[in-house]
Design a protein around this motif. Sequence first.
Motif, PDB file in Angstrom:
ATOM      1  N   PHE A  97     -55.884 -15.854  -3.069  1.00 55.51           N
ATOM      2  CA  PHE A  97     -56.382 -17.148  -2.616  1.00 55.51           C
ATOM      3  C   PHE A  97     -55.195 -18.050  -2.270  1.00 55.51           C
ATOM      4  CE2 PHE A  97     -60.026 -15.678  -5.059  1.00 55.51           C
ATOM      5  CZ  PHE A  97     -61.087 -16.088  -4.258  1.00 55.51           C
ATOM      6  N   PRO A  98     -55.444 -19.019  -1.384  1.00 55.92           N
ATOM      7  CA  PRO A  98     -54.386 -19.990  -1.092  1.00 55.92           C
ATOM      8  C   PRO A  98     -54.131 -20.885  -2.305  1.00 55.92           C
ATOM      9  CG  PRO A  98     -56.350 -20.409   0.267  1.00 55.92           C
ATOM     10  CD  PRO A  98     -56.660 -19.244  -0.605  1.00 55.92           C
ATOM     11  N   VAL A  99     -52.851 -21.133  -2.589  1.00 54.69           N
ATOM     12  CA  VAL A  99     -52.472 -21.915  -3.776  1.00 54.69           C
ATOM     13  C   VAL A  99     -51.583 -23.082  -3.355  1.00 54.69           C
ATOM     14  CG1 VAL A  99     -51.434 -21.813  -6.079  1.00 54.69           C
ATOM     15  CG2 VAL A  99     -52.495 -19.764  -5.116  1.00 54.69           C
ATOM     16  N   ARG A 100     -51.776 -24.202  -4.008  1.00 54.96           N
ATOM     17  CA  ARG A 100     -50.957 -25.384  -3.769  1.00 54.96           C
ATOM     18  C   ARG A 100     -49.696 -25.297  -4.627  1.00 54.96           C
ATOM     19  NH1 ARG A 100     -52.042 -31.479  -5.460  1.00 54.96           N
ATOM     20  NH2 ARG A 100     -51.496 -32.555  -3.537  1.00 54.96           N
ATOM     21  N   ARG A 101     -48.553 -25.448  -3.983  1.00 55.46           N
ATOM     22  CA  ARG A 101     -47.278 -25.394  -4.717  1.00 55.46           C
ATOM     23  C   ARG A 101     -46.362 -26.516  -4.232  1.00 55.46           C
ATOM     24  NH1 ARG A 101     -47.984 -21.994  -9.083  1.00 55.46           N
ATOM     25  NH2 ARG A 101     -48.749 -19.941  -8.412  1.00 55.46           N
ATOM     26  N   HIS A 102     -45.476 -26.928  -5.117  1.00 52.90           N
ATOM     27  CA  HIS A 102     -44.492 -27.944  -4.739  1.00 52.90           C
ATOM     28  C   HIS A 102     -43.606 -27.416  -3.615  1.00 52.90           C
ATOM     29  CE1 HIS A 102     -45.511 -30.563  -8.111  1.00 52.90           C
ATOM     30  NE2 HIS A 102     -45.664 -29.442  -8.799  1.00 52.90           N
ATOM     31  N   ARG A 103     -43.173 -28.345  -2.755  1.00 59.16           N
ATOM     32  CA  ARG A 103     -42.433 -27.942  -1.549  1.00 59.16           C
ATOM     33  C   ARG A 103     -41.092 -27.278  -1.901  1.00 59.16           C
ATOM     34  NH1 ARG A 103     -38.805 -30.145   1.836  1.00 59.16           N
ATOM     35  NH2 ARG A 103     -38.708 -32.054   0.613  1.00 59.16           N
ATOM     36  N   THR A 104     -40.354 -27.894  -2.807  1.00 62.65           N
ATOM     37  CA  THR A 104     -39.069 -27.313  -3.204  1.00 62.65           C
ATOM     38  C   THR A 104     -38.974 -27.317  -4.723  1.00 62.65           C
ATOM     39  OG1 THR A 104     -37.864 -29.409  -3.290  1.00 62.65           O
ATOM     40  CG2 THR A 104     -37.974 -28.289  -1.136  1.00 62.65           C
ATOM     41  N   THR A 105     -38.066 -26.506  -5.206  1.00 62.59           N
ATOM     42  CA  THR A 105     -37.795 -26.540  -6.646  1.00 62.59           C
ATOM     43  C   THR A 105     -36.344 -26.151  -6.895  1.00 62.59           C
ATOM     44  OG1 THR A 105     -38.632 -25.900  -8.826  1.00 62.59           O
ATOM     45  CG2 THR A 105     -38.472 -24.150  -7.190  1.00 62.59           C
ATOM     46  N   ARG A 106     -35.783 -26.720  -7.944  1.00 65.54           N
ATOM     47  CA  ARG A 106     -34.458 -26.301  -8.392  1.00 65.54           C
ATOM     48  C   ARG A 106     -34.639 -25.559  -9.713  1.00 65.54           C
ATOM     49  NH1 ARG A 106     -29.100 -29.975  -8.821  1.00 65.54           N
ATOM     50  NH2 ARG A 106     -29.099 -29.326  -6.638  1.00 65.54           N
ATOM     51  N   ALA A 107     -34.297 -24.275  -9.711  1.00 57.06           N
ATOM     52  CA  ALA A 107     -34.413 -23.456 -10.917  1.00 57.06           C
ATOM     53  C   ALA A 107     -33.068 -23.407 -11.618  1.00 57.06           C
ATOM     54  CB  ALA A 107     -34.865 -22.049 -10.559  1.00 57.06           C
ATOM     55  N   THR A 108     -33.072 -23.805 -12.877  1.00 59.01           N
ATOM     56  CA  THR A 108     -31.868 -23.759 -13.694  1.00 59.01           C
ATOM     57  C   THR A 108     -32.113 -22.793 -14.840  1.00 59.01           C
ATOM     58  OG1 THR A 108     -31.544 -26.088 -13.192  1.00 59.01           O
ATOM     59  CG2 THR A 108     -30.217 -25.191 -14.970  1.00 59.01           C
ATOM     60  N   GLY A 109     -31.171 -21.934 -15.115  1.00 52.52           N
ATOM     61  CA  GLY A 109     -31.316 -20.978 -16.211  1.00 52.52           C
ATOM     62  C   GLY A 109     -30.013 -20.248 -16.419  1.00 52.52           C
ATOM     63  N   VAL A 110     -30.113 -19.022 -16.890  1.00 56.37           N
ATOM     64  CA  VAL A 110     -28.910 -18.194 -17.071  1.00 56.37           C
ATOM     65  C   VAL A 110     -29.185 -16.805 -16.515  1.00 56.37           C
ATOM     66  CG1 VAL A 110     -28.054 -19.456 -19.086  1.00 56.37           C
ATOM     67  CG2 VAL A 110     -29.615 -17.521 -19.417  1.00 56.37           C
ATOM     68  N   ASP A 111     -28.113 -16.053 -16.292  1.00 59.92           N
ATOM     69  CA  ASP A 111     -28.275 -14.667 -15.848  1.00 59.92           C
ATOM     70  C   ASP A 111     -28.220 -13.729 -17.056  1.00 59.92           C
ATOM     71  OD1 ASP A 111     -25.627 -14.288 -16.556  1.00 59.92           O
ATOM     72  OD2 ASP A 111     -24.891 -14.131 -14.490  1.00 59.92           O
ATOM     73  N   VAL A 112     -28.226 -12.439 -16.771  1.00 61.64           N
ATOM     74  CA  VAL A 112     -28.324 -11.433 -17.817  1.00 61.64           C
ATOM     75  C   VAL A 112     -27.123 -11.460 -18.779  1.00 61.64           C
ATOM     76  CG1 VAL A 112     -27.220  -9.550 -16.528  1.00 61.64           C
ATOM     77  CG2 VAL A 112     -29.133  -9.036 -18.082  1.00 61.64           C
ATOM     78  N   HIS A 113     -26.025 -12.061 -18.311  1.00 66.91           N
ATOM     79  CA  HIS A 113     -24.838 -12.174 -19.164  1.00 66.91           C
ATOM     80  C   HIS A 113     -24.787 -13.508 -19.902  1.00 66.91           C
ATOM     81  CE1 HIS A 113     -23.549  -8.642 -16.999  1.00 66.91           C
ATOM     82  NE2 HIS A 113     -23.650  -9.283 -15.852  1.00 66.91           N
ATOM     83  N   GLY A 114     -25.785 -14.365 -19.643  1.00 65.87           N
ATOM     84  CA  GLY A 114     -25.791 -15.673 -20.295  1.00 65.87           C
ATOM     85  C   GLY A 114     -25.047 -16.733 -19.507  1.00 65.87           C
ATOM     86  N   ASN A 115     -24.611 -16.390 -18.283  1.00 71.92           N
ATOM     87  CA  ASN A 115     -23.909 -17.367 -17.443  1.00 71.92           C
ATOM     88  C   ASN A 115     -24.902 -18.263 -16.714  1.00 71.92           C
ATOM     89  OD1 ASN A 115     -21.342 -16.238 -18.054  1.00 71.92           O
ATOM     90  ND2 ASN A 115     -21.728 -14.619 -16.550  1.00 71.92           N
ATOM     91  N   PRO A 116     -24.561 -19.556 -16.577  1.00 75.96           N
ATOM     92  CA  PRO A 116     -25.483 -20.499 -15.941  1.00 75.96           C
ATOM     93  C   PRO A 116     -25.810 -20.138 -14.494  1.00 75.96           C
ATOM     94  CG  PRO A 116     -23.595 -21.642 -16.895  1.00 75.96           C
ATOM     95  CD  PRO A 116     -23.326 -20.186 -17.036  1.00 75.96           C
ATOM     96  N   VAL A 117     -27.055 -20.364 -14.115  1.00 80.07           N
ATOM     97  CA  VAL A 117     -27.529 -20.104 -12.759  1.00 80.07           C
ATOM     98  C   VAL A 117     -28.293 -21.329 -12.280  1.00 80.07           C
ATOM     99  CG1 VAL A 117     -29.115 -18.691 -11.378  1.00 80.07           C
ATOM    100  CG2 VAL A 117     -27.826 -17.632 -13.239  1.00 80.07           C
ATOM    101  N   VAL A 118     -28.038 -21.750 -11.050  1.00 80.60           N
ATOM    102  CA  VAL A 118     -28.839 -22.798 -10.416  1.00 80.60           C
ATOM    103  C   VAL A 118     -29.225 -22.303  -9.028  1.00 80.60           C
ATOM    104  CG1 VAL A 118     -28.953 -25.196  -9.636  1.00 80.60           C
ATOM    105  CG2 VAL A 118     -27.546 -24.611 -11.616  1.00 80.60           C
TER     106      VAL A 118
END
Length: 197
Positions: A97-118
């Motif tokens: 089904f069609p879904v409403r989503r925000h136009r943009t997003t900034r994802a902040t987290g870490v990678d598999v080594h624990g290094n920051p990802v944006v």
Amino acid sequence: MAILNIRIIGDPVLRTVADPVTEFGPELARLVADMTETMEDVDGAGLAAPQVGVSQRVFTYRIDGVEGHIINPVLENSDDFQDDVVEGCLSIPGISFPVRRHRTTRATGVDVHGNPVVVDAEGMLARCFQHETDHLDGVLFTDRLEGENRKAALRAMRDATYNKHAERTTAKRAKTVGSSFGGASSAVGSFGQSVDN
Ligand code: NI
């Protein structure tokens, strides 16, 4: 690496809020590698760890040939929305089904080594990040539907659950009478819609 079994709606893990990842060792590396391989195998746009039965805050993505993963993601969504796009979910086969989503997003987290990802995302990538992060909170895309689409989705899911039980019962019966025709029905069906994650 291994192809993992994808959990289908009705499995409680899909409705559980996943735990933050705290250990960055070989087990996590294997999970991310296996999730990536599984996502490729089913030609999915994304996969969240609860979909393979692991209640941890990890997702992988694969949009326009770009693959990646984010661990412990936090999203900063734009206030505005993009045009609705039809979504599917590997855990809810056959329903889109069609879904409403925000136009943009900034994802902040870490990678598999624990290094920051944006990652700054728009379009399908932003959509994918929102769909996968929802999975980590026990939320499915069908929860985002409103009105007639929501009713139709709930009806289709009831039917799908019914069919799944019916198939399982048939397979069990087939086994008990020594027949060999049962068990061939694949949980992950046809893909054709634009996003299946
Ligand atoms: Ni999904």
